[in-house]
Enzyme design. Sequence first.
Site, mmCIF file in Angstrom:
data_model
loop_
_atom_site.group_PDB
_atom_site.id
_atom_site.type_symbol
_atom_site.label_atom_id
_atom_site.label_comp_id
_atom_site.label_asym_id
_atom_site.label_seq_id
_atom_site.Cartn_x
_atom_site.Cartn_y
_atom_site.Cartn_z
ATOM 1 N N GLU A 1 0.881 -1.160 0.000
ATOM 2 C CA GLU A 1 0.000 0.000 0.000
ATOM 3 C C GLU A 1 0.924 1.216 0.000
ATOM 4 O OE1 GLU A 1 -3.663 1.695 2.745
ATOM 5 O OE2 GLU A 1 -2.714 -0.190 3.288
ATOM 6 N N ARG B 1 4.277 -13.267 9.907
ATOM 7 C CA ARG B 1 4.804 -11.912 9.815
ATOM 8 C C ARG B 1 6.147 -11.858 10.529
ATOM 9 N NH1 ARG B 1 1.473 -7.601 8.445
ATOM 10 N NH2 ARG B 1 2.390 -5.654 9.158
ATOM 11 N N LYS C 1 4.153 0.889 9.284
ATOM 12 C CA LYS C 1 4.334 2.167 8.615
ATOM 13 C C LYS C 1 3.737 3.310 9.422
ATOM 14 C CE LYS C 1 2.750 0.278 4.949
ATOM 15 N NZ LYS C 1 2.144 -0.022 3.653
#
Length: 560
Positions: free
Chosen positions: A42, A267, A277
């Site tokens: 993203e 993850r 982020k």
Amino acid sequence: MEEKILQEEIRPQNFIHEIIDEELKENGRCYGKTVHTRFPPEPNGYLHIGHVKALCIDFGTAEKYGGVCHLRMDDTNPTKEDVEYVEAIQEDIHWLGYDWGEHFYYASDYFDVMYDLAVGLIKKGLAYVCELTPEQMKENRGDLTHPAVSPYRDRPIEESLDLFARMRAGEFEDGAMTLRAKIDLASGNFNMRDPAIYRINHAHHHRQGDKWCIYPMYDFAHPIEDMMENITHSLCSLEFENHRPLYDWVKNNVDLDADPRQIEFARLGINYTVLSKRKLRKLVEDGIVSGWDDPRMPTLCGLRRRGYTPAAVREFIDRIGVAKVPNTVEYALLEACLRDDLNANATRAMAVLRPLKLTITNYPEDQTETFETENNPLDPEAGTHTLTFSRDLYIEEDDFMEEPVKGYRRLFPGNEVRIKSAYIVKCTGCVKDENGSVTEVLCEYDPDSRGGNAADGRKVRGTIHWADARTAVDAEVRLYSSLFNDPDPDAADKDFMACLAPDSLEVLKGCKLEAAFANATPEQSFQFMRLGYFCADSKDSREGALVFNRSVSLKDGFKK
Ligand code: ATP
Ligand code: MG
């Protein structure tokens, strides 16, 4: 050779590759097909080391099977995307050594297709417009023993088609209604309880402008993006596991012909840092760090500026392996990978970070001499460079003690040490200022010890690094330590901003570097002997005003 094979064998297994091996066999799902994966960031921030795990899995898997990995900007969320991020993401991926070739996409380019497919679902009785607000929807989602409720579930298809068209036309406020997939209000998996697949959001999109005021939800958009690109393996992190039934539902019910499979992996978490982020952006916006590429940041551009190499970063991902079980890896392992790489490849140089004058009183005042020294003793092809020497040197402040503590083997009155690669010297005393601080150390050299060994074979135990005061160049050196003093600042129950370490940057000015490297180029890596690995800063360093970042210390804190 044997050792190399052994090393390969102890590498962790990759369960994704085991699955793909099966699928490529005759009668397998992918028999005869080319493997297509995708990396879907993203574009709302810079890539961090957590993304590198996904990158290495996506690009590495495609590479292994002779397939292709697409780079897809997942820009379905209209509010926060930025071209700055799109470009930075591309640069970082190329730096790592991966390439998407022709396969660069924007998820937002599929908005028209997605809209048509949603209309198709309504026509099949598989989606409906629901007028519950987000809050009401939450209140009506039920629990383990009670199903969710929507009074709009059985409204006529024609009505939903009309309302959905008017949603798109901008007739309604944000949150007034949603389009929901008609799946199962009683499902044990809450993601399947008629999830919203479109919501109203009157927001400007960085590529689509004001064309849309309704946007598809991730769970609806992602499988369509994968199908549009003929992705065979949609590899993502574990938080999407509970969303896989919805991924498959969309795949099976929209009118597209493709069969991607979602597979989840753990993850990556690393101690003493945050990998989100949102949190990293806060550090930048609050001025805690100098930018996304601050050398303390776990971003790719930060690691790069710190002196990390693509090889070290990829080796790190290789060593931790691809598993399904979540794990937090030690930051020290990342550092160990860098140390291994730089040990093999960095140029050896001498720099004095906290200089103290050393005068060799029996060395002729007008004399100088030179020594050829290896750039890297581990690499015979790395060549040599020239060291200059005179009676005026700099040594490290803590390499002298007027009154030595027990076991101290460096310079103190009466003691001999080796001046690395040059001569043996014996300390004869020191000069102090009016406050009693030592301003200069005095010594005499042994002219018969050129190169560093005594002609009579006597042993000298200490060796210290130095710089020739007459030729050395000034440099600024930035020493970094961890941004956080809590091992798990990323924990859900912690305020990461309260975990910040008070002094993670120490700037030293007036450091002395041997003259041979006065023209160090940005990003060039060195081992400053006895001190650690350093690289010339890519933004601030230039000839005449050198700036170095400490990439990693010499000591290996990682226990294997
Ligand atoms: P963040 O929380 O940092 O914003 P994200 O998952 O929202 O992370 P995306 O840009 O959506 O960021 O991520 C792109 C891809 O990278 C996704 O497939 C995601 O699963 C993967 N990814 C992100 N963080 C990690 C991580 N720590 N470990 C492994 N994969 C990750
Ligand atoms: Mg995300």
